[in-house]
Write a protein that holds these residues in place. Structure first.
Motif, mmCIF file in Angstrom:
data_model
loop_
_atom_site.group_PDB
_atom_site.id
_atom_site.type_symbol
_atom_site.label_atom_id
_atom_site.label_comp_id
_atom_site.label_asym_id
_atom_site.label_seq_id
_atom_site.Cartn_x
_atom_site.Cartn_y
_atom_site.Cartn_z
ATOM 1 N N ALA A 120 36.069 37.918 45.632
ATOM 2 C CA ALA A 120 37.513 37.933 45.379
ATOM 3 C C ALA A 120 38.031 39.356 45.235
ATOM 4 N N LYS A 121 37.262 40.219 44.575
ATOM 5 C CA LYS A 121 37.683 41.614 44.445
ATOM 6 C C LYS A 121 37.791 42.281 45.812
ATOM 7 N N ARG A 122 36.813 42.025 46.658
ATOM 8 C CA ARG A 122 36.847 42.628 47.992
ATOM 9 C C ARG A 122 37.998 42.054 48.811
ATOM 10 N N ALA A 123 38.260 40.761 48.625
ATOM 11 C CA ALA A 123 39.377 40.143 49.347
ATOM 12 C C ALA A 123 40.715 40.704 48.864
ATOM 13 N N MET A 124 40.828 40.966 47.558
ATOM 14 C CA MET A 124 42.053 41.568 47.027
ATOM 15 C C MET A 124 42.287 42.949 47.632
ATOM 16 N N ASN A 125 41.220 43.718 47.758
ATOM 17 C CA ASN A 125 41.346 45.035 48.377
ATOM 18 C C ASN A 125 41.766 44.912 49.835
ATOM 19 N N LEU A 126 41.233 43.899 50.512
ATOM 20 C CA LEU A 126 41.603 43.675 51.911
ATOM 21 C C LEU A 126 43.086 43.317 52.001
ATOM 22 N N ALA A 127 43.535 42.435 51.109
ATOM 23 C CA ALA A 127 44.940 42.051 51.105
ATOM 24 C C ALA A 127 45.835 43.228 50.726
ATOM 25 N N SER A 128 45.356 44.092 49.816
ATOM 26 C CA SER A 128 46.121 45.291 49.461
ATOM 27 C C SER A 128 46.281 46.207 50.662
ATOM 28 N N GLY A 129 45.218 46.303 51.473
ATOM 29 C CA GLY A 129 45.317 47.101 52.687
ATOM 30 C C GLY A 129 46.329 46.532 53.659
ATOM 31 N N VAL A 130 46.351 45.205 53.778
ATOM 32 C CA VAL A 130 47.344 44.560 54.638
ATOM 33 C C VAL A 130 48.752 44.847 54.126
ATOM 34 N N ARG A 131 48.910 44.762 52.791
ATOM 35 C CA ARG A 131 50.227 45.046 52.203
ATOM 36 C C ARG A 131 50.636 46.487 52.475
ATOM 37 N N ALA A 132 49.708 47.418 52.292
ATOM 38 C CA ALA A 132 50.030 48.831 52.517
ATOM 39 C C ALA A 132 50.385 49.083 53.979
ATOM 40 N N PRO A 165 37.925 47.735 41.660
ATOM 41 C CA PRO A 165 36.560 48.273 41.734
ATOM 42 C C PRO A 165 35.567 47.157 42.006
ATOM 43 N N PRO A 166 34.416 47.488 42.607
ATOM 44 C CA PRO A 166 33.387 46.466 42.852
ATOM 45 C C PRO A 166 32.735 46.021 41.548
ATOM 46 N N THR A 167 32.019 44.910 41.619
ATOM 47 C CA THR A 167 31.329 44.359 40.453
ATOM 48 C C THR A 167 29.976 45.040 40.272
ATOM 49 N N ALA A 168 29.663 45.400 39.043
ATOM 50 C CA ALA A 168 28.370 46.031 38.750
ATOM 51 C C ALA A 168 27.235 45.052 39.030
ATOM 52 N N PRO A 169 26.078 45.551 39.447
ATOM 53 C CA PRO A 169 24.943 44.651 39.721
ATOM 54 C C PRO A 169 24.469 43.946 38.459
ATOM 55 N N VAL A 170 23.981 42.725 38.643
ATOM 56 C CA VAL A 170 23.435 41.964 37.521
ATOM 57 C C VAL A 170 22.047 42.509 37.190
ATOM 58 N N VAL A 171 21.803 42.773 35.924
ATOM 59 C CA VAL A 171 20.498 43.266 35.486
ATOM 60 C C VAL A 171 19.605 42.056 35.212
ATOM 61 N N PRO A 172 18.512 41.888 35.954
ATOM 62 C CA PRO A 172 17.663 40.708 35.774
ATOM 63 C C PRO A 172 16.909 40.767 34.452
ATOM 64 N N VAL A 232 27.431 26.959 38.574
ATOM 65 C CA VAL A 232 28.883 27.149 38.623
ATOM 66 C C VAL A 232 29.313 28.282 37.696
ATOM 67 N N GLU A 233 28.760 28.311 36.479
ATOM 68 C CA GLU A 233 29.168 29.322 35.511
ATOM 69 C C GLU A 233 28.451 30.661 35.714
ATOM 70 N N GLY A 234 27.315 30.634 36.406
ATOM 71 C CA GLY A 234 26.528 31.849 36.585
ATOM 72 C C GLY A 234 26.692 32.478 37.944
ATOM 73 N N VAL A 235 25.678 32.322 38.790
ATOM 74 C CA VAL A 235 25.671 33.008 40.081
ATOM 75 C C VAL A 235 26.834 32.580 40.968
ATOM 76 N N GLY A 236 27.289 31.324 40.824
ATOM 77 C CA GLY A 236 28.416 30.868 41.630
ATOM 78 C C GLY A 236 29.684 31.628 41.302
ATOM 79 N N GLN A 237 30.024 31.695 40.011
ATOM 80 C CA GLN A 237 31.233 32.410 39.607
ATOM 81 C C GLN A 237 31.108 33.905 39.882
ATOM 82 N N GLU A 238 29.923 34.458 39.695
ATOM 83 C CA GLU A 238 29.734 35.880 39.985
ATOM 84 C C GLU A 238 29.976 36.172 41.464
#
Length: 691
Positions: free
Chosen positions: A411-423, A559-566, A399-405
């Motif tokens: 969510a960021k991509r969905a926000m951009n999608l919603a911003s496009g709908v708004r525009a 902006p998109p999320t940076a990749p997780v460094v293993p 929940v706190e790790g890969v799930g939240q990530e």
């Protein structure tokens, strides 16, 4: 090769409290997120709906990996069987020559499940490395000049190769690289691929796929099984790895690869062994992971005479051993019994052995609250087994790790999608209201977006090359300093003690230097990605404002999320200096004169450690750069689609716009969008921290 047998039937699984409450809460959030994406699709049109569906698929594809590693005879496989609810699923006693990672995919989505069971064989290169070089042990023996050890390895390899030919025939090499898929699995099928058995007659009339234990075990590299686990609310992959101490060190590399792909590691120890200096290979593997990603499960407390008093002593011993050997600090330690858990699942409490029953009662008196008296015997034993605590610890990390990530990223991509709908809606509203909007040159817009993408990809490549170059230079310097210091220590030892006393030197100093450099790389890499990604989002926002000559309240591009460094788990690989007792005595006896010691040592350790260094600065960083570039390209592709959709709305005939959106629809759309943005913000890490 595929069998048409019926799908695996699920065994009866008693209802027990699994300890996955956190996962259930997380799944509820996923479902709410899915509903929000449906809302975006409903108000955004056909193209928006397609993009929202792709984001929903990303949520469905979430299958966290939990890798199980452990001591020999710690009961790891029995614990895995209890976790998946099938006590007899995997063979608990696997021959030391097998090297199979078994991935148990629980509740996988139908799209991910092409077969009920899939077994992958070693490819030709991997097999030849084993039979020609003797695997890692063969390499070590060859470099160290340990002829006796090398000869033993060659004899064992020859024996294994001959038995493999007897089992599979002289054409067995043709099987290398293949994969066998089945529409079912059972105990016989699993043992045929992962557990060695008796020799087989090489007779022509023997069915090549008959139910013969261990027939393909020599050449099987990995196994994937798909099954249902009632009570676990989401897909979950549990990987049962081989032990880390094997004849040819194939297991070690396979386990390291499995750890690299997982964010949670469960280390299974035996209450009788706890953790000793003999488990250094195990400690090395987990030392390079974050403490939060490591859970220690001390199994077989059912065999302790007085668990209430012995458990604190064992806990203190484990913590001290980790501290002394630079292991993870303060990992979560859970005590339990796979034996008890499997008894509870089988509802066979009458079969419990007397000593175990006595331990069970003593442990119950020590840890069970009074409210547990309401539980049935099976439920009570399940609670005492430690499995609910283990599932809770795993759930918390997911929940706190890969799930939240995953939520943050989608969510960021969905926000951009919603911003496009708004525009799009704003452009439509202005046109319906009679405002004049300058015609949009879609070709110029496409060229502008392509130019921005090319510039930022080039900038990202340049920045990451610099970051990786600095990292490579840093670890090369660390490597050279380690070799120089070790060589100086060797010479001082020879001057003081002569050649008759075997010198010992730990490579942990090198590991710590490399780990420190890797942490700097992780920070710099993520910082560079975040900076470039933020610049790209800002420039796309500016491009919108310039191209459409309108200002939309609340419009922005995340902006998109940076990749997780293993984690650098390859640092846990065994090198010659780790095998002090027998290997160094053999190496030492072959030296003659100080100069021979010095040059021989330098060449041996440089050859041993160079693959680890090269893996960090080449293989691992190469994949990181590919991941970052892929994320940025996908981001631009998505934004190009959104902005071109806005451009289309600016050119659609006014009458068609009125029919499509309605004259008075914009106010309602804006109200819905405000709600959607609030909902999306609630799924992000920032919202969780505020809560």
């Amino acid at each position: 090769m595929t069998s048409m047998a019926s799908t695996q039937e699920q065994v009866h699984q008693p209802s027990v409290h699994l300890g996955v409450d956190r996962l259930e809460g997380f799944v509820a959030r996923l479902q709410a997120f899915n509903s929000t994406l449906n809302e975006i699709a409903e108000i955004g049109g056909e193209e928006t709906a397609k993009k929202a569906q792709r984001l929903q698929k990303q949520l469905l594809a979430l299958e966290p990996n939990v890798t199980m590693i452990g001591q020999i005879k710690a009961g790891k496989t029995s614990l895995v069987n209890a976790m998946v609810g099938q006590p007899d699923l995997l063979p608990a006693d696997v021959n030391p020559w097998t090297s199979v990672v078994t991935s148990l995919h629980l509740n996988a989505t139908q799209e991910d499940q092409g077969a009920a069971a899939s077994f992958q064989f070693f490819n030709m290169d991997e097999w030849e490395h084993l039979v020609d070089d003797g695997g890692r042990i063969g390499e070590l023996a060859s470099r160290a000049g340990a002829d006796d050890e090398l000869e033993k390895v060659r004899e064992q390899i020859a024996m294994m190769r001959e038995k493999t030919r007897q089992r599979l025939g002289r054409k067995f090499e043709m099987l290398l690289g293949q994969k066998h898929d089945y529409g079912y699995f059972d105990e016989d099928l699993i043992q045929r691929y992962v557990c060695l058995g008796d020799d087989f007659d090489d007779e022509e009339d023997v069915d090549p796929i008959a139910n013969q234990q261990g027939r393909f075990a020599d050449i099987t590299k990995s196994a994937d099984l798909f099954l249902k686990r009632p009570g676990i609310p989401m897909p979950l992959c549990i990987r049962d790895t081989p032990g880390v101490n094997d004849t040819f060190m194939i297991r070690e590399q396979i386990t390291i690869n499995a750890l690299r792909d997982s964010r949670t590691c469960v280390v299974v120890l035996s209450a009788h062994q706890a953790l000793t200096s003999m488990d250094m290979a195990l400690i090395r593997m987990i030392a390079n992971m974050k403490s939060r990603e490591v859970i220690i499960f001390v199994n077989r407390i059912d065999e302790l005479s007085d668990p209430a008093s012995q458990v604190p002593e064992i806990r203190d011993s484990i913590i001290e051993t980790l501290r002394v050997n630079n292991g993870p600090a303060d990992p979560q330690i859970i005590f339990g019994s796979a034996y008890w858990a499997n008894l509870a699942l089988a509802e066979g409490m009458g079969d419990i052995v007397d000593d175990s029953a006595a331990s069970l009662l003593a442990w119950a008196d020590a840890v069970l609250p009074e409210s547990a008296e309401e539980l049935s015997p099976s439920e009570m034993v399940w609670e005492l087994s430690g499995l609910p605590d283990l599932f809770d610890a795993i759930s918390e990390r997911i929940v706190e790790g890969v799930g939240q990530e995953t939520l943050d990223r989608v969510a960021k991509r969905a926000m951009n999608l919603a911003s496009g709908v708004r525009a799009s809606g704003q452009v439509v509203s202005m046109r319906v209201d009679g405002d004049t909007i300058a015609p949009v040159d879609k070709e110029a817009l496409a060229l502008r977006l392509r130019k921005v993408e090319d510039e930022h990809l080039a900038r990202l490549t340049a920045r990451l090359e610099k970051t990786v170059g600095q990292f490579a230079a840093r670890i090369d310097q660390s490597h050279e300093r380690f070799l120089d210091r070790a060589l100086e220590s060797l010479l001082q030892h020879l001057e003081k003690n002569g050649e008759d006393v075997v010198w010992k030197y730990s490579p942990d100093g090198l590991r710590m230097l490399l780990r420190s450099s890797y942490q700097v790389l992780r920070r710099n890499f993520q910082s560079e990605c975040e900076g470039i990604f933020a610049q790209a989002a800002q420039e796309l926002s500016e491009a919108y404002k310039q191209m459409f000559s309108v200002s939309v309240d609340g419009f922005g591009i995340s902006p998109p999320t940076a990749p997780v460094v293993p984690p650098p788990v390859s640092l846990g690989q065994t090198i010659a200096l780790d095998l002090q007792t027998s290997w160094w005595k053999s190496w030492w006896k072959r030296r003659r004169g100080y100069r021979a010691f010095a040059s021989g040592f330098y060449e041996l350790i440089e050859a041993e450690t160079s693959p680890i260094v090269n893996s960090l600065k080449d293989t691992q960083t190469s994949q990181l750069r590919k991941d970052a570039e892929s994320i940025l390209r996908d981001f631009f592709s998505e934004q190009r689609g959104i902005l071109m959709d806005v451009a289309e709305k600016a050119d659609v005939q006014l009458a068609d716009l009125k029919d499509l959106f309605g004259v008075n629809a914009q106010a309602e759309r804006e109200r819905l969008l405000n709600e959607i943005f609030d909902e999306l913000d609630g799924f992000t890490t920032n919202a969780q921290n505020r809560g």
